[in-house]
Design an enzyme around this catalytic site. Structure first.
Site, short mmCIF file in Angstrom:
data_model
loop_
_atom_site.label_atom_id
_atom_site.label_comp_id
_atom_site.label_asym_id
_atom_site.label_seq_id
_atom_site.Cartn_x
_atom_site.Cartn_y
_atom_site.Cartn_z
N ASP A 45 -4.60 -5.85 -8.06
CA ASP A 45 -4.85 -5.21 -6.77
C ASP A 45 -5.10 -3.73 -7.06
O ASP A 45 -4.90 -3.24 -8.20
CB ASP A 45 -3.66 -5.42 -5.84
CG ASP A 45 -4.04 -5.36 -4.36
OD1 ASP A 45 -5.14 -4.85 -4.04
OD2 ASP A 45 -3.25 -5.83 -3.53
N HIS A 81 0.83 -1.20 0.00
CA HIS A 81 0.00 0.00 0.00
C HIS A 81 0.87 1.26 0.00
O HIS A 81 0.47 2.29 -0.53
CB HIS A 81 -0.92 0.03 1.23
CG HIS A 81 -1.99 -1.01 1.20
ND1 HIS A 81 -1.78 -2.29 1.63
CD2 HIS A 81 -3.28 -0.95 0.80
CE1 HIS A 81 -2.90 -2.98 1.50
NE2 HIS A 81 -3.82 -2.20 0.99
#
Length: 619
Positions: A313, A240
């Site tokens: 993702d 992230h």
């Protein structure tokens, strides 16, 4: 009924109904649909996008403002009309999942908007409902143990049942794609992003449970998604915020990371999610896997034989944005072999980049058609093309039923792991109505999943007959907060202290110091590791240690029943626990776990005690 009739009419007009196609000619039906699409509609089908609001047409003003700022549209219906998106992802923070009936109504509104398009194609609605530490749908939906808890239970039937329950409830809400199960093998205790989201550290054990969840979800009519290919289990970076590197050799990858994904493909999984990680042994270019043709096409498609949908993702994550700009990432992902482009940070930039790449000849329209055909096959398998709407009366009949909740409780009881039980402290004798202090970490629970943890534990223990005082300290207790807990421990028969990622908070030492100070009072201490089982290696002084692998209510209630002796602990560690100051040495191996009536675990030493110094734990 009118909505269903309108849907049928729209689908018939598009040549989508079963009656409109020859038997056994599913792809011909889908290819005719693709042929009807404009280039703009084709580009839209590739995107799965977030959108704010509890309603497809009438969100709250704050959500309208957020949509205008981030997407340039006011509502989900406008998003579909402008960009023709093929998928939408639900988030709690986007206010998509306030309660089950609202969520189902939102899903129907999204489908109504999709079927009003020039080429009507139902939207594939998705979410991240892994359970445990990652859950977007909260109570009154059924909350189930997460992956590592299920790994501790070790039961394929329980694991499949959990996915079947979760899948049936998601389908009732109109969600037909779940970004689960996590197929990563968590071999690195310092992994900041996977951890308890993984079933464990043994590739073959993880593979068996991944296959079980694929079967459960897809039996329920929901597309399962194995993630994060080619394997995110051995990293100390979070994709992230960073671009992680996996240093496994090709042989190590085949041994450690490949088995769960191979098992998922063999089980017929509908979709696989890529990881924003670099694996130089698999692609020397050091492109992230999401943008790597050698990894997505060469390994996933050609080596493993996967023929389903590849979803990236989130393209808003830093891991995929560090090397290329936001206008290049979606194009490169498609060139690598991806089908669905998940949640780019700026949809207009990403959408126009793909459109421009086709018009310039970098991508062909035929390449888009390949991905769209895979996406439409998935939508067809999961019933969207013939029945895009959900019936609101089925929500109450399916979501959070008494039977589902009872199954969740029974499954959770079989996952709770007793790591230490010095002198047979547990179970505590409820007949004497002992006085307990419940203290420790109150981790932020996934929205709608109950909590805070100390409150949940205290309530459950009170219902079991204990007299309970609560003194929460948080995950980084100050000296003053710890002082209050130590004072509250005086006169108690035992202290139950919740710990949360003690290793991660080790520099401050707050949780370690709290447990040591509580133990020094002479009152017996029961530590409950409410996330990572690795906490046991960092603690000094507790007489008993339990691992629950998450802090949602279902797992904490099970821990309370174990403490009270209502059920026997049956969980076994699915990951090894290393010594805190000697990580090359194993404190408790995979398979360690105690039960009542004996003092022998499968761990090192005598399986009972905790060391006195150095944060080593162990016997």
């Amino acid at each position: 009924m009118l909505a269903a009739t309108a849907a049928a009419a729209a689908l018939t007009a598009a040549g989508l109904t079963a009656a409109a196609r020859p038997a056994g000619d599913g792809d011909a039906r889908l290819r005719r649909l693709i042929d009807r699409m404009s280039l703009e509609e084709k580009v839209g089908q590739l995107f799965v996008m977030r959108v704010y609001g509890h309603s497809a047409t009438e969100p709250d003003q704050a959500d309208i403002d957020a949509n205008l700022k981030e997407l340039g549209v006011r509502t989900a219906a406008e998003l579909i009309a402008k960009y023709h998106v093929g998928g939408i992802i639900y988030f709690t923070w986007a206010h998509n999942t306030r309660d089950p009936r609202q969520t189902a109504t939102l899903s129907n509104g999204i489908q109504r908007a999709a079927l009003a398009q020039p080429t009507p194609v139902p939207v594939l609605i998705a979410t991240d409902q892994e359970h445990g530490s990652v859950a977007r749908i909260g109570e009154p939906a059924t909350l189930l143990p997460g992956a590592m808890a299920l790994g501790a239970g070790g039961s394929r039937s329980d694991t499949r049942r959990a996915a079947l329950i979760a899948g049936r409830e998601l389908a009732a809400l109109g969600i037909r794609q779940n970004y689960a199960p996590d197929a990563d093998v968590n071999v690195n205790p310092a992994n900041p992003v996977i951890g308890v989201r993984s079933f464990g550290a043994d590739p073959e054990a993880v593979a068996r449970l991944v296959a079980a969840q694929v079967a459960g979800y897809q039996e329920a009519g929901v597309a399962a998604t194995a993630k994060h290919f080619p394997g995110h289990g051995d990293t100390t970076d979070d994709s992230h915020t960073h671009l992680p590197y996996i240093r496994h050799t090709a042989a190590q990858w085949r041994e450690l990371d490949e088995p769960p994904f191979r098992a998922a493909v063999a089980a017929g999984i509908d979709s696989v999610m890529t990881a924003h990680i670099v694996v130089p042994a698999l692609d020397p270019s050091e492109d992230p896997a999401t943008l790597s043709r050698p990894i997505i096409t060469g390994i996933l498609r050609d080596r493993l034989g996967f023929r389903g949908v590849v979803v990236t993702d989130s393209l808003a994550m830093a891991g995929v944005r560090t090397k290329y700009g936001d206008d290049r990432v979606p194009v490169l992902a498609l060139k690598a072999g991806a089908d669905q482009l998940l949640n780019p940070p700026d949809l207009a930039v990403a959408w126009n980049a793909v459109l421009g790449a086709v018009r310039k000849g970098e991508l062909t329209e035929a390449r888009l058609d390949e991905s769209i055909l895979r996406i439409l096959r998935l939508k067809q398998r999961r019933g969207l093309l013939d029945a895009p709407y959900v019936r609101l009366r089925d929500v109450e009949r399916t979501v959070g039923t008494t039977g589902h909740r009872a199954d969740a409780d029974r499954i959770a009881e079989r996952t709770t792991t007793l790591l230490v039980n010095s002198g047979g402290l547990l179970p505590l004798d409820r007949r004497k109505r002992p006085r307990l202090l419940v203290t420790g970490a109150d981790a932020a629970s996934p929205s709608g999943t109950g909590g805070p943890p100390t409150t949940t534990l205290a309530r459950a223990l009170t219902e079991l007959g204990f007299t309970v005082t609560v003194s929460p300290t948080g995950t980084a207790p100050s000296t003053a907060t710890a002082d209050r807990a130590v004072v509250a421990a005086a006169g108690q028969d035992a202290v139950v202290v919740a710990t949360y990622n003690v290793a991660g908070s080790a520099p401050s030492g707050g949780q370690r110091a709290l447990v040591a100070r509580l133990a020094a009072t002479g009152v017996p201490v029961v530590a409950v590791a409410i996330r990572n089982p690795y906490d046991v290696a960092w603690l000094t002084g507790p007489k008993a240690v339990l691992a629950t692998y998450s802090w949602t209510d279902v797992e904490l209630r099970a821990a309370a029943r174990v403490i009270a002796g209502r059920v026997r602990p049956r969980g076994r560690l699915p990951v090894p626990v290393r010594y805190a100051d000697e990580p090359a040495r194993t404190l408790y191996p995979v398979g360690h776990g105690l039960s009542y009536g004996n003092g022998n675990g499968s761990g090192s030493g005598d399986g009972n005690g905790i060391g006195d110094g150095g944060g080593n734990g162990g016997g």
